[in-house]
Design a protein around this motif. Structure first.
Motif, mmCIF file in Angstrom:
data_model
loop_
_atom_site.group_PDB
_atom_site.id
_atom_site.type_symbol
_atom_site.label_atom_id
_atom_site.label_comp_id
_atom_site.label_asym_id
_atom_site.label_seq_id
_atom_site.Cartn_x
_atom_site.Cartn_y
_atom_site.Cartn_z
ATOM 1 N N VAL A 24 21.976 41.223 13.204
ATOM 2 C CA VAL A 24 23.261 41.920 13.337
ATOM 3 C C VAL A 24 22.978 43.401 13.541
ATOM 4 C CG1 VAL A 24 25.429 42.489 12.204
ATOM 5 C CG2 VAL A 24 24.437 40.229 11.902
ATOM 6 N N ALA A 25 23.456 43.922 14.660
ATOM 7 C CA ALA A 25 23.228 45.334 14.969
ATOM 8 C C ALA A 25 24.068 46.227 14.051
ATOM 9 C CB ALA A 25 23.587 45.602 16.427
ATOM 10 N N HIS A 26 23.544 47.366 13.728
ATOM 11 C CA HIS A 26 24.248 48.379 12.945
ATOM 12 C C HIS A 26 24.671 47.859 11.566
ATOM 13 C CE1 HIS A 26 24.293 50.426 16.765
ATOM 14 N NE2 HIS A 26 25.027 49.461 17.299
ATOM 15 N N ARG A 27 23.771 47.203 10.888
ATOM 16 C CA ARG A 27 24.108 46.622 9.583
ATOM 17 C C ARG A 27 24.590 47.677 8.602
ATOM 18 N NH1 ARG A 27 19.317 42.895 7.509
ATOM 19 N NH2 ARG A 27 18.391 44.944 7.540
ATOM 20 N N ASP A 28 23.913 48.830 8.574
ATOM 21 C CA ASP A 28 24.291 49.868 7.598
ATOM 22 C C ASP A 28 25.717 50.369 7.830
ATOM 23 O OD1 ASP A 28 21.857 49.703 6.293
ATOM 24 O OD2 ASP A 28 20.912 51.179 7.621
ATOM 25 N N GLN A 29 26.120 50.449 9.077
ATOM 26 C CA GLN A 29 27.500 50.862 9.365
ATOM 27 C C GLN A 29 28.493 49.812 8.867
ATOM 28 O OE1 GLN A 29 27.704 51.574 13.553
ATOM 29 N NE2 GLN A 29 26.518 53.471 13.441
ATOM 30 N N HIS A 30 28.134 48.556 9.024
ATOM 31 C CA HIS A 30 29.019 47.488 8.528
ATOM 32 C C HIS A 30 29.092 47.526 6.999
ATOM 33 C CE1 HIS A 30 29.487 45.912 12.492
ATOM 34 N NE2 HIS A 30 28.221 45.556 12.611
ATOM 35 N N TYR A 31 27.955 47.737 6.352
ATOM 36 C CA TYR A 31 27.966 47.839 4.885
ATOM 37 C C TYR A 31 28.858 48.990 4.445
ATOM 38 C CZ TYR A 31 23.876 44.724 4.793
ATOM 39 O OH TYR A 31 23.032 43.675 4.940
ATOM 40 N N ALA A 32 28.740 50.127 5.121
ATOM 41 C CA ALA A 32 29.543 51.302 4.753
ATOM 42 C C ALA A 32 31.033 51.031 4.962
ATOM 43 C CB ALA A 32 29.105 52.512 5.574
ATOM 44 N N ALA A 33 31.375 50.297 6.014
ATOM 45 C CA ALA A 33 32.793 50.000 6.274
ATOM 46 C C ALA A 33 33.401 49.159 5.162
ATOM 47 C CB ALA A 33 32.937 49.278 7.617
ATOM 48 N N PHE A 34 32.569 48.356 4.494
ATOM 49 C CA PHE A 34 33.052 47.526 3.389
ATOM 50 C C PHE A 34 32.847 48.206 2.036
ATOM 51 C CE2 PHE A 34 32.868 44.399 6.670
ATOM 52 C CZ PHE A 34 33.827 43.471 6.335
ATOM 53 N N GLY A 35 32.275 49.401 2.030
ATOM 54 C CA GLY A 35 32.031 50.116 0.782
ATOM 55 C C GLY A 35 30.848 49.572 0.010
ATOM 56 N N LEU A 36 29.914 48.929 0.680
ATOM 57 C CA LEU A 36 28.730 48.364 0.038
ATOM 58 C C LEU A 36 27.569 49.320 0.265
ATOM 59 C CD1 LEU A 36 29.154 44.707 1.318
ATOM 60 C CD2 LEU A 36 29.811 45.611 -0.899
ATOM 61 N N THR A 37 27.383 50.232 -0.661
ATOM 62 C CA THR A 37 26.335 51.236 -0.505
ATOM 63 C C THR A 37 25.205 50.932 -1.469
ATOM 64 O OG1 THR A 37 27.456 52.650 -2.088
ATOM 65 C CG2 THR A 37 27.945 53.022 0.235
ATOM 66 N N GLY A 38 24.195 50.257 -0.985
ATOM 67 C CA GLY A 38 23.020 49.972 -1.797
ATOM 68 C C GLY A 38 23.251 48.834 -2.764
#
Length: 176
Positions: free
Chosen positions: A132-146
């Motif tokens: 999945v491209a841009h995984r970190d951006q997707h995590y950030a969109a869901f508020g999943l930071t680390g």
């Protein structure tokens, strides 16, 4: 005589100037009324959009609609927002309302929960494999930071609420 003509000319000029000022004021008022009306229509359309979004996500969760169907429908119904004209916004709301009513009146599919679980697992496997491209951006969109189990939490959060519907559609599009 000359004096009288000059006075008459001044009077005509004053009347013409007053008429032009009154016409300009009427045009300004009409523009302001039109702008206010357009703003109110856009605000009403936005409110209807938000209401339909909430109802649609709740109905999807209740009926167990597949994630792929949700993503495709979300992009089709709500993905073209922005600088829509009033007519386009009203048409978009009409399409969304028709889809919602059709889905609400459809028969319940009991096996759909298995389909949704399989689709969530598919997204998780794609995230795990790094496809999945841009995984970190997707995590950030869901508020999943680390933290651990971000992939699982992201897969579980797909279309969980109206707040994450647009990012969910983006994740599913990237996972395919």
């Amino acid at each position: 005589r000359d004096y009288v003509r000059r006075l008459e000319a001044r009077g005509r000029a004053a009347v013409e100037a007053a008429t032009r000022r009154a016409a300009a004021a009427a045009r300004i008022q009409a523009l302001a009324r039109g702008s206010t009306t357009r703003r109110r229509v856009v605000e009403a359309c936005d409110e209807l959009d938000r209401t339909l979004e909430r109802r649609l996500v709740a109905l999807w969760n209740d009926r167990g609609a597949s994630l792929m169907e949700r993503a495709a429908t979300w992009r089709r119904l709500f993905g073209s927002r922005g600088s829509d004209g009033e007519v386009r916004a009203v048409l978009r709301i009409a399409r969304a309302r028709a889809y919602y009513l059709a889905l609400a009146n459809a028969d319940h599919r009991p096996a759909a929960a298995d389909v949704v679980a399989a689709e969530r697992n598919f997204v998780y496997q794609r995230l795990k494999a790094g496809l999945v491209a841009h995984r970190d951006q997707h995590y950030a969109a869901f508020g999943l930071t680390g933290g651990k189990r971000r992939k699982r939490r992201l897969a579980a959060a797909l279309f969980a609420s109206v707040d994450v519907a647009a990012p969910s559609a983006a994740v599913l599009a990237a996972a395919l």
